[in-house]
Write a protein that holds these residues in place. Structure first.
Motif, PDB file in Angstrom:
ATOM      1  N   ILE A  54     -25.529  27.199  -5.801  1.00 29.64           N
ATOM      2  CA  ILE A  54     -25.641  26.246  -4.700  1.00 29.64           C
ATOM      3  C   ILE A  54     -26.712  25.223  -5.065  1.00 29.64           C
ATOM      4  CG2 ILE A  54     -26.144  25.913  -2.246  1.00 29.64           C
ATOM      5  CD1 ILE A  54     -25.412  28.866  -1.816  1.00 29.64           C
ATOM      6  N   ASN A  55     -26.323  23.975  -5.083  1.00 26.42           N
ATOM      7  CA  ASN A  55     -27.263  22.884  -5.343  1.00 26.42           C
ATOM      8  C   ASN A  55     -27.338  22.045  -4.074  1.00 26.42           C
ATOM      9  OD1 ASN A  55     -28.666  20.575  -6.165  1.00 26.42           O
ATOM     10  ND2 ASN A  55     -27.851  20.692  -8.251  1.00 26.42           N
ATOM     11  N   HIS A  56     -28.317  22.387  -3.228  1.00 29.09           N
ATOM     12  CA  HIS A  56     -28.378  21.711  -1.937  1.00 29.09           C
ATOM     13  C   HIS A  56     -28.862  20.264  -2.080  1.00 29.09           C
ATOM     14  CE1 HIS A  56     -28.154  21.685   2.377  1.00 29.09           C
ATOM     15  NE2 HIS A  56     -29.415  21.295   2.513  1.00 29.09           N
ATOM     16  N   ALA A  57     -29.548  19.975  -3.157  1.00 31.08           N
ATOM     17  CA  ALA A  57     -30.004  18.602  -3.367  1.00 31.08           C
ATOM     18  C   ALA A  57     -28.826  17.648  -3.473  1.00 31.08           C
ATOM     19  CB  ALA A  57     -30.873  18.530  -4.623  1.00 31.08           C
ATOM     20  N   THR A  58     -27.744  18.108  -4.102  1.00 29.85           N
ATOM     21  CA  THR A  58     -26.538  17.288  -4.225  1.00 29.85           C
ATOM     22  C   THR A  58     -25.454  17.719  -3.242  1.00 29.85           C
ATOM     23  OG1 THR A  58     -25.645  18.743  -5.947  1.00 29.85           O
ATOM     24  CG2 THR A  58     -27.001  16.886  -6.660  1.00 29.85           C
ATOM     25  N   LYS A  59     -25.750  18.762  -2.455  1.00 30.59           N
ATOM     26  CA  LYS A  59     -24.806  19.322  -1.486  1.00 30.59           C
ATOM     27  C   LYS A  59     -23.477  19.694  -2.147  1.00 30.59           C
ATOM     28  CE  LYS A  59     -26.719  17.550   2.801  1.00 30.59           C
ATOM     29  NZ  LYS A  59     -26.446  16.889   4.084  1.00 30.59           N
ATOM     30  N   THR A  60     -23.607  20.494  -3.187  1.00 33.94           N
ATOM     31  CA  THR A  60     -22.431  21.017  -3.885  1.00 33.94           C
ATOM     32  C   THR A  60     -22.627  22.497  -4.162  1.00 33.94           C
ATOM     33  OG1 THR A  60     -23.348  20.430  -6.059  1.00 33.94           O
ATOM     34  CG2 THR A  60     -21.859  18.827  -5.009  1.00 33.94           C
ATOM     35  N   ALA A  61     -21.530  23.219  -4.226  1.00 30.73           N
ATOM     36  CA  ALA A  61     -21.555  24.642  -4.572  1.00 30.73           C
ATOM     37  C   ALA A  61     -20.527  24.875  -5.662  1.00 30.73           C
ATOM     38  CB  ALA A  61     -21.243  25.498  -3.355  1.00 30.73           C
ATOM     39  N   THR A  62     -20.867  25.712  -6.621  1.00 29.63           N
ATOM     40  CA  THR A  62     -19.942  26.052  -7.695  1.00 29.63           C
ATOM     41  C   THR A  62     -19.087  27.229  -7.263  1.00 29.63           C
ATOM     42  OG1 THR A  62     -21.528  25.293  -9.353  1.00 29.63           O
ATOM     43  CG2 THR A  62     -19.722  26.701 -10.117  1.00 29.63           C
ATOM     44  N   LEU A  66     -28.596  34.028  -4.443  1.00 32.77           N
ATOM     45  CA  LEU A  66     -29.749  33.197  -4.098  1.00 32.77           C
ATOM     46  C   LEU A  66     -30.611  32.853  -5.305  1.00 32.77           C
ATOM     47  CD1 LEU A  66     -30.985  34.660  -0.685  1.00 32.77           C
ATOM     48  CD2 LEU A  66     -29.627  32.621  -1.111  1.00 32.77           C
ATOM     49  N   ARG A  67     -30.438  33.600  -6.400  1.00 29.92           N
ATOM     50  CA  ARG A  67     -31.202  33.283  -7.609  1.00 29.92           C
ATOM     51  C   ARG A  67     -30.692  31.994  -8.265  1.00 29.92           C
ATOM     52  NH1 ARG A  67     -30.606  39.434 -10.008  1.00 29.92           N
ATOM     53  NH2 ARG A  67     -31.702  40.513  -8.310  1.00 29.92           N
ATOM     54  N   ASN A  68     -29.489  31.585  -7.890  1.00 25.80           N
ATOM     55  CA  ASN A  68     -28.887  30.385  -8.464  1.00 25.80           C
ATOM     56  C   ASN A  68     -28.755  29.291  -7.405  1.00 25.80           C
ATOM     57  OD1 ASN A  68     -28.497  31.760 -10.965  1.00 25.80           O
ATOM     58  ND2 ASN A  68     -26.639  32.685 -10.145  1.00 25.80           N
ATOM     59  N   THR A  69     -29.811  29.077  -6.669  1.00 24.38           N
ATOM     60  CA  THR A  69     -29.807  28.059  -5.642  1.00 24.38           C
ATOM     61  C   THR A  69     -31.187  27.418  -5.552  1.00 24.38           C
ATOM     62  OG1 THR A  69     -29.536  27.664  -3.265  1.00 24.38           O
ATOM     63  CG2 THR A  69     -30.307  29.828  -3.912  1.00 24.38           C
ATOM     64  N   ASP A  70     -31.229  26.210  -5.030  1.00 24.63           N
ATOM     65  CA  ASP A  70     -32.518  25.542  -4.827  1.00 24.63           C
ATOM     66  C   ASP A  70     -33.016  25.712  -3.392  1.00 24.63           C
ATOM     67  OD1 ASP A  70     -30.540  24.024  -3.700  1.00 24.63           O
ATOM     68  OD2 ASP A  70     -31.189  22.111  -4.531  1.00 24.63           O
ATOM     69  N   LEU A  71     -32.370  26.598  -2.625  1.00 25.40           N
ATOM     70  CA  LEU A  71     -32.830  26.881  -1.267  1.00 25.40           C
ATOM     71  C   LEU A  71     -34.035  27.817  -1.318  1.00 25.40           C
ATOM     72  CD1 LEU A  71     -29.353  27.401   0.446  1.00 25.40           C
ATOM     73  CD2 LEU A  71     -30.888  25.444   0.726  1.00 25.40           C
ATOM     74  N   SER A 109     -41.435  23.454   7.059  1.00 25.70           N
ATOM     75  CA  SER A 109     -40.595  22.275   7.249  1.00 25.70           C
ATOM     76  C   SER A 109     -39.126  22.644   7.105  1.00 25.70           C
ATOM     77  CB  SER A 109     -40.964  21.201   6.230  1.00 25.70           C
ATOM     78  OG  SER A 109     -40.776  21.681   4.907  1.00 25.70           O
ATOM     79  N   ILE A 110     -38.300  22.024   7.914  1.00 20.92           N
ATOM     80  CA  ILE A 110     -36.883  22.361   7.961  1.00 20.92           C
ATOM     81  C   ILE A 110     -36.141  21.735   6.779  1.00 20.92           C
ATOM     82  CG2 ILE A 110     -34.752  22.048   9.288  1.00 20.92           C
ATOM     83  CD1 ILE A 110     -36.478  22.146  11.819  1.00 20.92           C
ATOM     84  N   VAL A 111     -35.259  22.531   6.168  1.00 25.43           N
ATOM     85  CA  VAL A 111     -34.353  22.026   5.134  1.00 25.43           C
ATOM     86  C   VAL A 111     -33.117  21.515   5.854  1.00 25.43           C
ATOM     87  CG1 VAL A 111     -32.993  22.581   3.094  1.00 25.43           C
ATOM     88  CG2 VAL A 111     -35.231  23.669   3.435  1.00 25.43           C
ATOM     89  N   PRO A 112     -32.864  20.228   5.866  1.00 23.28           N
ATOM     90  CA  PRO A 112     -31.741  19.695   6.642  1.00 23.28           C
ATOM     91  C   PRO A 112     -30.395  20.259   6.205  1.00 23.28           C
ATOM     92  CG  PRO A 112     -33.201  17.932   5.879  1.00 23.28           C
ATOM     93  CD  PRO A 112     -33.595  19.173   5.154  1.00 23.28           C
TER      94      PRO A 112
END
Length: 461
Positions: free
Chosen positions: A80-88, A270-275, A297-300
């Protein structure tokens, strides 16, 4: 249209999707749920599945059948790459792809937590999914059939010695149910006696079932002892290599069935995410189930619930200040999550999760149960009926409730099914054994020597 991606289809994920279908208006959002399994497992029923008291398929709920407007994908989310809002998304067959989303809901659940104890990874069976519960049941039934053909001795003792590691609710329930099944099987094997079966539960702490009072846990220990089951408290498993059990007390014995129930941990996805995660590897969320950074701080556009998330327990009764990883919380968090997500799309403030524990109820064999709520404790047959009533109604979808209750009623009159289908693990063996195969090609015959060609001469008249 906003895209909502739900990662995980367990309690929290399934109920989030189910309730989003109820709360979202047509065309308000597109919901996609990704899970490697096409069903949700109702884990409180796994001990009864292991004991043959519930048909395995009745303890799981089809996702595609009941989620009518959700795009269900049977695959793994591997990143999960929340910075780009994409999931593999990685399917079992085919190439991975990137799935874009506007909001992500992480409800990936938990997996069995193990320790680097020699032999455990090779010999033990977990109790987190339906396949493991079926394997435990088949192992018990198959071992009885094997043992019945052997004289008294080491190999028969090994087959009829059963071990459970972990004295929490799951461990005690499966331990008691296994003991109940073994006792019931003796009527079908007249050459085996009660004393031929041995049951060991290993618990590192000084007590079992921390969710109930100390007095109630002592009653459970007494009940198990009366049924011929031995509980080792303040004891650790040090080795299980080759099925040889070695305990920290120095005791050693052999077993062909080792069930591991000693805790869970957050899904490794969760080890492969930027959350953000906390020290135990769980997703960091606040009480309204929105993901937050360490500074608060909230992660949008990120949400989390269930076993994979560290959800604050606003009642102040949770272990370490967080809700415990069980179905009671996951289901309610999933329902609230759906409301909060639908509300956020409409500019409404999310509500906080608050749930007073209703109590704890457990079954550990036919007619044996315990219920604890505050200082009120109910034991024995009444608690067993309460367990069945509560969980029979708690499993989602009415078609599943009907199947479960019908199964219980039939078992009351016909007894539990004792057929082992262990051969299902290698279903092609019987076919391969007797299947006709083409005969090997015969070696080419050596070419015969050719005679010189004869010329026929004809005379003219």
């Amino acid at each position: 249209m906003p895209k909502i991606l739900i990662v995980g289809g367990g309690y929290a994920g399934f109920y989030t999707a189910l309730k989003l279908e109820k709360w979202l208006r047509p065309g308000e959002a597109q919901v996609t749920m990704v899970d490697p399994l096409p069903y949700m497992t109702y884990q409180p029923f796994l001990p009864e599945v292991a004991a043959g008291s519930i048909e395995p398929r009745h303890a799981v709920v089809s996702q595609r059948r009941h989620l009518k407007y959700t795009n269900v994908i049977t695959a793994k989310v591997t990143e999960i790459n929340h910075a780009t809002k994409t999931a593999t998304i990685t399917p079992e067959v085919g190439d991975p792809w990137l799935e874009e989303y506007d909001q992500v809901v992480v409800t990936a659940g938990s997996v069995s937590r193990t320790f680097p104890i020699p032999g455990v990874a090779d010999e033990a069976i977990g109790l987190k999914n339906i396949e493991e519960a079926i394997a435990v049941r088949d192992r018990i039934l198959t071992n009885f059939a094997k043992a019945a053909n052997l004289p008294a001795g080491r190999e028969r003792d090994r087959l009829l010695t059963f071990v459970v590691v972990g004295g929490g609710f799951a461990g005690i329930e499966v331990f008691g149910e296994m003991r109940s099944l073994a006792s019931a099987l003796l009527r079908y094997y007249p050459n085996l006696t009660f004393d031929d079966t041995t049951f060991h539960l290993i618990e590192a702490m000084g007590r079992i079932m921390p969710e109930v009072s100390h007095k109630t846990s002592l009653w459970v220990l007494k009940n198990l002892a009366q049924r011929g089951a031995q509980v080792h408290l303040d004891t650790q498993l040090t080795s299980a290599v080759g099925g040889v059990i070695e305990l920290s007390t120095g005791e050693t014995f052999e077993s062909d069935t080792i069930v591991w129930t000693a805790g869970v941990m957050a899904n490794p996805v969760l080890r492969n995410t930027d959350l953000p995660t906390e020290e135990r590897g769980r997703l960091r969320v606040q009480a309204d189930l929105r993901v937050v950074n360490e500074d608060g701080s909230i992660v949008p556009d990120a949400w989390g619930a269930g076993d994979v998330a560290a959800v604050p327990d606003l009642t102040g009764k949770g272990v370490g200040g967080y809700t415990v990883p069980n179905a009671q919380h996951a289901v309610r968090q999933g329902k609230l999550l759906a409301k909060n997500i639908a509300g956020s799309l409409r500019g409404e403030a999310p509500a906080e999760y608050y749930h007073e524990n209703l109590g704890a109820v457990a079954s550990f064999g036919l007619g044996e149960g315990v219920f604890q709520s505050g200082k009120i404790a109910i034991k024995g047959l009444p608690a067993w009926f309460m367990h069945r009533g509560y969980h029979g109604l708690a499993i989602p979808m009415w078609e599943r409730k009907i199947r479960v209750f019908t199964n219980w009623i039939l078992n009351f009159f016909l007894r539990r099914d004792i057929v082992s289908i262990a051969a299902r693990e290698q279903p092609r063996v019987a076919f391969e054994t007797f299947a006709s195969r083409p005969r090997p090609a015969a070696p080419e015959a050596a070419a015969a020597p050719q005679e010189p060609a004869r010329v026929k001469v004809s005379a003219r008249s």
